[in-house]
Scaffold this active site. Structure first.
Site, mmCIF file in Angstrom:
data_model
loop_
_atom_site.group_PDB
_atom_site.id
_atom_site.type_symbol
_atom_site.label_atom_id
_atom_site.label_comp_id
_atom_site.label_asym_id
_atom_site.label_seq_id
_atom_site.Cartn_x
_atom_site.Cartn_y
_atom_site.Cartn_z
ATOM 1 N N ASP A 247 0.868 -1.170 0.000
ATOM 2 C CA ASP A 247 0.000 0.000 0.000
ATOM 3 C C ASP A 247 0.919 1.238 0.000
ATOM 4 O O ASP A 247 2.133 1.120 0.239
ATOM 5 C CB ASP A 247 -0.859 -0.044 1.271
ATOM 6 C CG ASP A 247 -1.573 1.249 1.531
ATOM 7 O OD1 ASP A 247 -2.256 1.746 0.633
ATOM 8 O OD2 ASP A 247 -1.432 1.789 2.659
ATOM 9 N N ASP B 188 -0.155 5.234 0.919
ATOM 10 C CA ASP B 188 -0.366 6.241 1.977
ATOM 11 C C ASP B 188 -0.407 5.581 3.350
ATOM 12 O O ASP B 188 -1.222 4.687 3.592
ATOM 13 C CB ASP B 188 -1.656 7.016 1.725
ATOM 14 C CG ASP B 188 -1.542 7.917 0.511
ATOM 15 O OD1 ASP B 188 -0.558 8.672 0.453
ATOM 16 O OD2 ASP B 188 -2.409 7.850 -0.374
ATOM 17 N N THR C 183 -4.974 3.148 -3.387
ATOM 18 C CA THR C 183 -6.162 3.873 -3.853
ATOM 19 C C THR C 183 -5.845 5.349 -4.078
ATOM 20 O O THR C 183 -6.745 6.146 -4.345
ATOM 21 C CB THR C 183 -7.333 3.717 -2.870
ATOM 22 O OG1 THR C 183 -6.859 3.905 -1.558
ATOM 23 C CG2 THR C 183 -7.939 2.349 -2.980
ATOM 24 N N ASP D 91 -1.561 -0.308 6.238
ATOM 25 C CA ASP D 91 -1.612 0.436 7.498
ATOM 26 C C ASP D 91 -3.041 0.651 8.001
ATOM 27 O O ASP D 91 -3.224 0.995 9.152
ATOM 28 C CB ASP D 91 -0.960 1.818 7.344
ATOM 29 C CG ASP D 91 -1.799 2.724 6.465
ATOM 30 O OD1 ASP D 91 -2.075 2.359 5.314
ATOM 31 O OD2 ASP D 91 -2.210 3.799 6.949
HETATM 32 C C1 XBP Z 1 -5.175 6.290 0.896
HETATM 33 C C2 XBP Z 1 -6.200 7.206 0.427
HETATM 34 C C3 XBP Z 1 -5.951 8.281 -0.513
HETATM 35 C C4 XBP Z 1 -5.255 9.560 -0.049
HETATM 36 C C5 XBP Z 1 -5.551 10.658 -1.031
HETATM 37 O O1 XBP Z 1 -4.707 5.492 -0.164
HETATM 38 O O2 XBP Z 1 -7.328 7.005 0.819
HETATM 39 O O3 XBP Z 1 -7.240 8.642 -0.899
HETATM 40 O O4 XBP Z 1 -5.713 9.984 1.219
HETATM 41 O O5 XBP Z 1 -5.285 10.267 -2.317
HETATM 42 P P1 XBP Z 1 -3.702 4.228 0.057
HETATM 43 P P2 XBP Z 1 -6.014 10.917 -3.597
HETATM 44 O O6 XBP Z 1 -3.399 4.104 1.525
HETATM 45 O O7 XBP Z 1 -4.447 3.031 -0.496
HETATM 46 O O8 XBP Z 1 -2.492 4.525 -0.749
HETATM 47 O O9 XBP Z 1 -6.356 12.316 -3.249
HETATM 48 O O10 XBP Z 1 -5.003 10.789 -4.687
HETATM 49 O O11 XBP Z 1 -7.243 10.094 -3.890
HETATM 50 MG MG MG Z 2 -2.812 3.261 3.479
#
Ligand code: XBP
Ligand code: MG
Length: 258
Positions: free
Chosen positions: A9, A11, A119, A179
């Site tokens: 993943d 973020d 995502t 996470d």
């Molecule tokens: C986490 C998310 C993302 C970010 C914002 O994604 O929910 O939406 O907060 O990204 P992951 P965008 O942990 O799966 O990487 O504004 O580009 O949608």
């Molecule tokens: Mg994440």
């Protein structure tokens, strides 16, 4: 079961990025003349909705704000501007979490494939990979699936299923790193073993489906803290530890424990 691939993943897992996302959302709202502000406690709640555009829609729904007939266009423009700001700052404001770089390098040396299943938007991902791994960074990954590549975001397993298809591996030959609860549910629904490293905004979430929960992947001079589930023998999550995790899961499955 031989370990063949690691799926990450982005973020919260590769790096603590959400504070930068939050700051950029707030800055863009203010610059556009809206009096919307997302403090940390509100953002923690809003993060239950994955995807930045979806998050703005959700916030406006719950705040009963009507942007009129072209609401979707306005939201898309705010989101695009947020991503531009994020991409500009991610290099200086975001660092990889402990053990990420070490484990990825070691996995590559062992011939394991690396993949991304996120995502977040592709532009955010590209900016983070370039800032963290340099110009060749993207080439480290045999499969990269972003929020724009799937019609349903986490907790739907689509991103993980697509990554597994691109890698041409079975889920029980892999380990996923997540996470958040949404990410954990997505990876589990794709049949993947999961190492969960809770992040700034996700430490309070239900972690019960995770196979192993640790503070982070650890570094030799900065041991991980075991939280729950399968416990690694050493102070870091490395390739041997992940192979041992797969073996423990296989034995557990054979004994009907999993
Ligand atoms: C986490 C998310 C993302 C970010 C914002 O994604 O929910 O939406 O907060 O990204 P992951 P965008 O942990 O799966 O990487 O504004 O580009 O949608
Ligand atoms: Mg994440």
């Amino acid at each position: 079961m031989a370990l063949k691939a690691l799926l990450f993943d982005v973020d919260g897992t590769l790096a603590e990025t959400e504070e930068l996302h939050r700051a950029c959302f707030n800055e863009v709202f203010a610059n556009a003349g809206y009096d919307w502000n997302w403090p940390p406690d509100l953002y923690r709640d809003l993060l239950k909705v994955t995807g930045g555009k979806e998050r703005i829609h959700h916030y406006l729904d719950r705040a009963d704000v009507d942007l009129g007939a072209d609401a979707a266009v306005k939201i898309a423009a705010l989101h695009a501007e947020k991503n531009r700001l994020y991409a500009r700052r991610t290099g200086s404001d975001v660092a990889l979490r402990p053990g990420i770089n070490r484990l990825m390098k070691q996995a590559r040396e062992h011939g394991l494939a690396l993949a991304i299943a996120t995502t977040t938007s592709r532009s955010n991902l590209d900016a983070l990979l370039a800032a963290s791994f340099g110009a060749e960074g993207a080439a480290w990954f045999s499969a990269v699936v972003s929020g724009e590549d799937v019609s349903r975001k986490k907790p739907d397993p689509a991103a993980y299923l697509q990554a597994l298809g691109l890698l041409r591996v079975a889920p029980d030959e892999c380990v996923a790193f997540e996470d958040s609860r949404n990410g954990l549910l997505a990876a589990k629904a794709a049949g993947l073993p999961v190492v969960l490293t809770p992040s700034l905004y996700t430490g309070h979430e239900n972690q019960e489906e995770a196979d192993c929960v640790v503070s982070d992947l650890g570094e030799p001079d900065r041991p991980l803290r075991h939280i729950s589930g399968w416990k690694p023998e050493g102070h870091v999550i490395d390739v041997d530890a992940l192979q041992a995790l797969l073996e423990a899961l296989t034995v557990g499955t054979l004994l009907g424990n999993k």
